[in-house]
Design a protein around this motif. Structure first.
Motif, PDB file in Angstrom:
ATOM      1  N   SER A  77       0.850  -1.184   0.000  1.00  0.00           N
ATOM      2  CA  SER A  77       0.000   0.000   0.000  1.00  0.00           C
ATOM      3  C   SER A  77       0.889   1.238   0.000  1.00  0.00           C
ATOM      4  CB  SER A  77      -0.902   0.003   1.233  1.00  0.00           C
ATOM      5  OG  SER A  77      -1.668   1.189   1.279  1.00  0.00           O
ATOM      6  N   SER A  78       0.588   2.171  -0.871  1.00  0.00           N
ATOM      7  CA  SER A  78       1.384   3.400  -0.922  1.00  0.00           C
ATOM      8  C   SER A  78       1.283   4.184   0.370  1.00  0.00           C
ATOM      9  CB  SER A  78       0.936   4.266  -2.096  1.00  0.00           C
ATOM     10  OG  SER A  78       1.310   3.657  -3.299  1.00  0.00           O
ATOM     11  N   GLY A 137       5.277   1.963   0.837  1.00  0.00           N
ATOM     12  CA  GLY A 137       6.065   2.776  -0.073  1.00  0.00           C
ATOM     13  C   GLY A 137       5.783   2.545  -1.550  1.00  0.00           C
ATOM     14  N   GLY A 138       4.901   1.627  -1.874  1.00  0.00           N
ATOM     15  CA  GLY A 138       4.571   1.395  -3.280  1.00  0.00           C
ATOM     16  C   GLY A 138       3.676   0.183  -3.448  1.00  0.00           C
ATOM     17  N   ASN A 176       4.770  -6.499   2.105  1.00  0.00           N
ATOM     18  CA  ASN A 176       4.973  -6.722   3.530  1.00  0.00           C
ATOM     19  C   ASN A 176       4.005  -7.824   3.954  1.00  0.00           C
ATOM     20  OD1 ASN A 176       5.834  -6.335   6.172  1.00  0.00           O
ATOM     21  ND2 ASN A 176       4.376  -4.679   6.563  1.00  0.00           N
ATOM     22  N   THR A 177       4.447  -8.734   4.822  1.00  0.00           N
ATOM     23  CA  THR A 177       3.564  -9.785   5.322  1.00  0.00           C
ATOM     24  C   THR A 177       3.105  -9.431   6.727  1.00  0.00           C
ATOM     25  OG1 THR A 177       4.653 -11.469   3.993  1.00  0.00           O
ATOM     26  CG2 THR A 177       3.366 -12.238   5.870  1.00  0.00           C
ATOM     27  N   ILE A 178       1.793  -9.415   6.911  1.00  0.00           N
ATOM     28  CA  ILE A 178       1.184  -9.136   8.207  1.00  0.00           C
ATOM     29  C   ILE A 178       0.641 -10.446   8.754  1.00  0.00           C
ATOM     30  CG2 ILE A 178      -0.646  -7.891   9.418  1.00  0.00           C
ATOM     31  CD1 ILE A 178      -0.536  -5.813   7.148  1.00  0.00           C
ATOM     32  N   GLY A 192      -8.459   3.293   2.855  1.00  0.00           N
ATOM     33  CA  GLY A 192      -7.191   3.285   2.128  1.00  0.00           C
ATOM     34  C   GLY A 192      -7.272   2.384   0.909  1.00  0.00           C
ATOM     35  N   ALA A 193      -6.142   2.201   0.287  1.00  0.00           N
ATOM     36  CA  ALA A 193      -6.040   1.340  -0.894  1.00  0.00           C
ATOM     37  C   ALA A 193      -4.980   0.290  -0.604  1.00  0.00           C
ATOM     38  CB  ALA A 193      -5.667   2.159  -2.119  1.00  0.00           C
ATOM     39  N   VAL A 194      -5.356  -0.974  -0.750  1.00  0.00           N
ATOM     40  CA  VAL A 194      -4.478  -2.076  -0.389  1.00  0.00           C
ATOM     41  C   VAL A 194      -4.382  -3.037  -1.566  1.00  0.00           C
ATOM     42  CG1 VAL A 194      -4.141  -4.005   1.212  1.00  0.00           C
ATOM     43  CG2 VAL A 194      -5.165  -1.877   2.034  1.00  0.00           C
TER      44      VAL A 194
END
Length: 83
Positions: free
Chosen positions: A8-9, A34-35, A40-42, A62-64
């Motif tokens: 996600s930015s 950052g882009g 990233n793994t959650i 947001g945008a994911v």
């Protein structure tokens, strides 16, 4: 544990839910990576009951960008096979 590979930015928020025997809904904060291709793994800990589960992902804000979702077992139980 539900492992969400996301990008996600600017970050966002979502829920992971399981219907059926578990009826679990967990809020998940998605950090800005950052882009759109910076992954990233959650890890989201969940406790699920036995039986068939229906998993739902709901983006709250947001945008994911979601690459994949993996459900892994933290513990295993074995059932002896009948002789």
């Amino acid at each position: 544990t539900v492992q969400l590979r996301v990008a996600s930015s600017s970050g966002g928020a979502m829920h992971v839910g399981f219907n059926g025997p578990s009826n679990v809904w967990k809020a998940v904060a998605v950090p800005g990576t950052g882009g759109w291709q910076s992954w990233n793994t959650i890890n989201v800990p969940v406790t699920l009951g036995a039986g068939r589960q229906l998993m739902t992902l709901m983006i709250d804000s947001g945008a994911v960008n979601i690459d994949k979702v993996t459900v892994v077992s933290g513990t295993t139980t074995s059932t002896p096979s009948p002789s």
